[in-house]
Design a protein around this motif. Structure first.
Motif, PDB file in Angstrom:
ATOM      1  N   LYS A 113      22.687  -8.219   3.234  1.00 53.78           N
ATOM      2  CA  LYS A 113      21.443  -7.297   3.419  1.00 53.78           C
ATOM      3  C   LYS A 113      22.370  -6.319   3.270  1.00 53.78           C
ATOM      4  O   LYS A 113      23.462  -5.803   3.926  1.00 53.78           O
ATOM      5  CB  LYS A 113      21.059  -7.448   4.680  1.00 53.78           C
ATOM      6  N   VAL A 114      21.316  -4.751   2.435  1.00 51.19           N
ATOM      7  CA  VAL A 114      21.869  -3.880   2.220  1.00 51.19           C
ATOM      8  C   VAL A 114      21.836  -2.841   3.104  1.00 51.19           C
ATOM      9  O   VAL A 114      20.546  -2.762   4.289  1.00 51.19           O
ATOM     10  CB  VAL A 114      20.634  -3.609   1.068  1.00 51.19           C
ATOM     11  N   ASN A 115      22.120  -2.016   3.439  1.00 53.41           N
ATOM     12  CA  ASN A 115      22.028  -0.651   4.931  1.00 53.41           C
ATOM     13  C   ASN A 115      21.786   0.306   4.065  1.00 53.41           C
ATOM     14  O   ASN A 115      22.903   1.015   3.200  1.00 53.41           O
ATOM     15  CB  ASN A 115      23.494  -0.841   5.673  1.00 53.41           C
ATOM     16  N   PHE A 116      20.629   0.501   4.698  1.00 53.35           N
ATOM     17  CA  PHE A 116      20.347   1.652   3.863  1.00 53.35           C
ATOM     18  C   PHE A 116      20.470   3.314   4.907  1.00 53.35           C
ATOM     19  O   PHE A 116      20.405   3.055   6.151  1.00 53.35           O
ATOM     20  CB  PHE A 116      18.457   1.702   3.797  1.00 53.35           C
ATOM     21  N   LYS A 117      20.525   4.192   4.688  1.00 57.25           N
ATOM     22  CA  LYS A 117      20.912   5.263   5.631  1.00 57.25           C
ATOM     23  C   LYS A 117      19.617   6.424   4.498  1.00 57.25           C
ATOM     24  O   LYS A 117      19.574   6.607   3.757  1.00 57.25           O
ATOM     25  CB  LYS A 117      21.875   6.142   4.507  1.00 57.25           C
ATOM     26  N   MET A 118      18.863   6.974   5.701  1.00 63.63           N
ATOM     27  CA  MET A 118      17.758   7.654   4.740  1.00 63.63           C
ATOM     28  C   MET A 118      17.474   9.556   5.736  1.00 63.63           C
ATOM     29  O   MET A 118      18.127   9.394   6.457  1.00 63.63           O
ATOM     30  CB  MET A 118      16.368   6.805   6.158  1.00 63.63           C
ATOM     31  N   ASP A 155       1.215  14.194   7.192  1.00 63.42           N
ATOM     32  CA  ASP A 155       0.398  12.345   7.140  1.00 63.42           C
ATOM     33  C   ASP A 155       1.665  11.934   7.026  1.00 63.42           C
ATOM     34  O   ASP A 155       1.529  10.398   7.651  1.00 63.42           O
ATOM     35  CB  ASP A 155      -1.007  12.201   6.373  1.00 63.42           C
ATOM     36  N   ALA A 156       3.057  11.872   6.151  1.00 63.26           N
ATOM     37  CA  ALA A 156       3.520  11.714   6.189  1.00 63.26           C
ATOM     38  C   ALA A 156       5.071  11.807   6.269  1.00 63.26           C
ATOM     39  O   ALA A 156       5.499  13.050   6.398  1.00 63.26           O
ATOM     40  CB  ALA A 156       3.626  10.480   5.077  1.00 63.26           C
ATOM     41  N   GLN A 157       5.551  11.089   6.375  1.00 68.04           N
ATOM     42  CA  GLN A 157       7.371  11.458   6.489  1.00 68.04           C
ATOM     43  C   GLN A 157       8.039  11.954   4.945  1.00 68.04           C
ATOM     44  O   GLN A 157       8.503  10.764   4.291  1.00 68.04           O
ATOM     45  CB  GLN A 157       8.002  10.614   7.587  1.00 68.04           C
ATOM     46  N   PHE A 190      13.832  10.695  -6.818  1.00 66.79           N
ATOM     47  CA  PHE A 190      14.253  10.513  -5.679  1.00 66.79           C
ATOM     48  C   PHE A 190      13.575  10.480  -4.582  1.00 66.79           C
ATOM     49  O   PHE A 190      14.177   8.996  -3.088  1.00 66.79           O
ATOM     50  CB  PHE A 190      15.502  11.067  -4.836  1.00 66.79           C
ATOM     51  N   LEU A 191      12.190  10.760  -3.882  1.00 66.17           N
ATOM     52  CA  LEU A 191      11.660  11.094  -3.112  1.00 66.17           C
ATOM     53  C   LEU A 191      10.508  10.261  -2.178  1.00 66.17           C
ATOM     54  O   LEU A 191       9.908  10.116  -4.035  1.00 66.17           O
ATOM     55  CB  LEU A 191      10.866  12.542  -2.347  1.00 66.17           C
ATOM     56  N   PHE A 192      10.404   9.515  -1.030  1.00 62.73           N
ATOM     57  CA  PHE A 192       9.125   8.653  -0.812  1.00 62.73           C
ATOM     58  C   PHE A 192       8.287   9.131   0.370  1.00 62.73           C
ATOM     59  O   PHE A 192       8.441   9.660   1.369  1.00 62.73           O
ATOM     60  CB  PHE A 192       9.534   7.634  -1.044  1.00 62.73           C
ATOM     61  N   PHE A 193       7.066   9.007  -0.040  1.00 65.69           N
ATOM     62  CA  PHE A 193       6.290   9.364   1.620  1.00 65.69           C
ATOM     63  C   PHE A 193       6.613   7.912   2.776  1.00 65.69           C
ATOM     64  O   PHE A 193       6.063   7.245   2.190  1.00 65.69           O
ATOM     65  CB  PHE A 193       4.691   9.572   1.066  1.00 65.69           C
ATOM     66  N   LYS A 194       6.871   8.474   3.302  1.00 68.79           N
ATOM     67  CA  LYS A 194       7.394   7.305   4.681  1.00 68.79           C
ATOM     68  C   LYS A 194       6.034   6.652   5.448  1.00 68.79           C
ATOM     69  O   LYS A 194       5.747   8.440   6.146  1.00 68.79           O
ATOM     70  CB  LYS A 194       8.090   7.144   5.460  1.00 68.79           C
ATOM     71  N   ARG A 195       5.351   5.959   5.654  1.00 72.72           N
ATOM     72  CA  ARG A 195       3.873   6.577   6.457  1.00 72.72           C
ATOM     73  C   ARG A 195       3.943   4.510   7.387  1.00 72.72           C
ATOM     74  O   ARG A 195       4.230   4.224   7.086  1.00 72.72           O
ATOM     75  CB  ARG A 195       2.705   6.040   5.324  1.00 72.72           C
ATOM     76  N   ALA A 196       3.276   4.564   8.637  1.00 73.10           N
ATOM     77  CA  ALA A 196       3.246   4.253   9.279  1.00 73.10           C
ATOM     78  C   ALA A 196       2.399   3.112   8.882  1.00 73.10           C
ATOM     79  O   ALA A 196       0.892   3.634   8.627  1.00 73.10           O
ATOM     80  CB  ALA A 196       3.172   3.782  10.797  1.00 73.10           C
ATOM     81  N   SER A 197       2.231   1.514   8.141  1.00 72.87           N
ATOM     82  CA  SER A 197       1.354   0.833   7.949  1.00 72.87           C
ATOM     83  C   SER A 197       0.069   0.134   8.701  1.00 72.87           C
ATOM     84  O   SER A 197      -1.077  -0.623   8.896  1.00 72.87           O
ATOM     85  CB  SER A 197       1.318  -0.068   6.540  1.00 72.87           C
ATOM     86  N   PHE A 238       6.340   2.879   1.547  1.00 73.81           N
ATOM     87  CA  PHE A 238       7.165   4.293   1.321  1.00 73.81           C
ATOM     88  C   PHE A 238       6.527   4.070  -0.232  1.00 73.81           C
ATOM     89  O   PHE A 238       6.720   3.607  -1.224  1.00 73.81           O
ATOM     90  CB  PHE A 238       8.767   3.373   0.435  1.00 73.81           C
ATOM     91  N   GLU A 239       5.691   4.992  -0.696  1.00 75.27           N
ATOM     92  CA  GLU A 239       5.085   5.660  -1.991  1.00 75.27           C
ATOM     93  C   GLU A 239       5.568   6.924  -2.622  1.00 75.27           C
ATOM     94  O   GLU A 239       6.701   7.797  -1.473  1.00 75.27           O
ATOM     95  CB  GLU A 239       3.953   6.516  -1.153  1.00 75.27           C
ATOM     96  N   SER A 240       5.892   6.102  -4.229  1.00 75.85           N
ATOM     97  CA  SER A 240       6.456   7.501  -4.307  1.00 75.85           C
ATOM     98  C   SER A 240       6.092   8.985  -4.580  1.00 75.85           C
ATOM     99  O   SER A 240       4.700   9.106  -5.054  1.00 75.85           O
ATOM    100  CB  SER A 240       7.002   7.389  -5.383  1.00 75.85           C
ATOM    101  N   VAL A 241       6.982   9.512  -4.636  1.00 78.02           N
ATOM    102  CA  VAL A 241       5.892  11.169  -4.412  1.00 78.02           C
ATOM    103  C   VAL A 241       6.141  11.825  -5.433  1.00 78.02           C
ATOM    104  O   VAL A 241       5.324  12.296  -5.391  1.00 78.02           O
ATOM    105  CB  VAL A 241       7.219  12.465  -3.798  1.00 78.02           C
TER     106      VAL A 241
END
Length: 252
Positions: A136-141, A153-155, A200-207, A214-217
């Motif tokens: 598994k890939v270990n991501f850092k956010m 409305d998103a991070q 490089f950026l994404f909008f992180k939202r609780a679905s 994760f939506e592309s900015v």
């Protein structure tokens, strides 16, 4: 049990961001940003409600109703302001990194894990079985905010697999591609959309409860996705309603 939080500590200007796990799928993020008295009052109100779940019409609230009630108490709607280039008429937004510490792995809503083949700049979604979870890939956010305003409305986040390798979106021959791209950490302290760095950026939202999108900015309405059926398929970008694609992920 909800952890006790000292109110006076919320006013310390050097307070580090902290994630407090309140319950399965529910986290409380304490930011280093200086708090207003209203913000502290909202936080205390939310914690009191978590300690003693409210009822409605004589019945105990469901998990979804309870979470919605908490979010109504602590979330404020904000508008992202932009600097305007009066010579061209174009809007410009600059994002500032505010923290980078949360580490996690990702799996889609049907439990396929995100992996990377050795040396490849693409990610794949695979159902891993016992003894192979180390793949598994270990991501850092890292989290970003538009300068001068709070998140809406998103991070806004940057997803990295090393200090210099990050997920990015690029348009090639009319097709949007998700890839891993090399870029130094220092170059990403501030990201401006008029320099193409917002790829490089994404909008992180609780679905849903414990699921996120994760939506592309840079390319709005395009989401990180996996195949809903096939194994060993690439992680790609898609429109939210694309048939056969999954756009919700769990952070593990």
């Amino acid at each position: 049990m909800v952890p006790e939080i000292s109110i006076h500590c919320l006013f310390l200007t050097e307070l580090q961001d902290e994630i407090i796990r309140l319950d399965k799928g529910l986290e409380l993020e304490v930011s280093r940003s200086k708090r207003t008295l209203q913000g502290v009052a909202n936080l205390v109100l939310a914690i009191n409600r978590m300690a003693k779940p409210p009822s409605r019409c004589g019945r105990e609230l469901s998990e979804d109703e309870f979470c919605s009630l908490i979010m109504d108490s602590v979330i404020e709607e904000t508008v992202v302001k932009t600097d305007r280039n009066w010579s061209t008429g174009d809007g410009r937004v600059t994002f500032q990194r505010v923290n980078s510490g949360m580490q996690f792995s990702l799996c889609d809503s049907v439990q396929k894990d995100i992996v990377q083949q050795s040396g490849d700049l693409k990610l794949q979604a695979i159902t891993l079985k016992g003894g192979h979870y180390e793949r598994k890939v270990n991501f850092k956010m890292a989290r970003y905010v538009p300068l001068g305003v709070c998140a809406a409305d998103a991070q806004t986040v940057l997803l990295s697999i090393t200090n210099n390798i990050h997920m990015s979106c690029t348009m090639t021959d009319g097709k949007l591609e998700l890839t891993l791209e090399n870029c130094s950490k220092d170059e990403l302290l501030k990201i401006s959309d008029n320099q193409n760095m917002d790829r490089f950026l994404f909008f992180k939202r609780a679905s849903a409860l414990a699921l996120y999108t994760f939506e592309s900015v840079k390319y709005r309405d395009w989401f990180i996705s996996t195949s809903s059926k096939d194994e060993d398929q690439l992680v790609e970008m898609c429109k939210v309603d694309t048939a056969g694609r999954l756009t919700s992920f769990k952070l593990k």
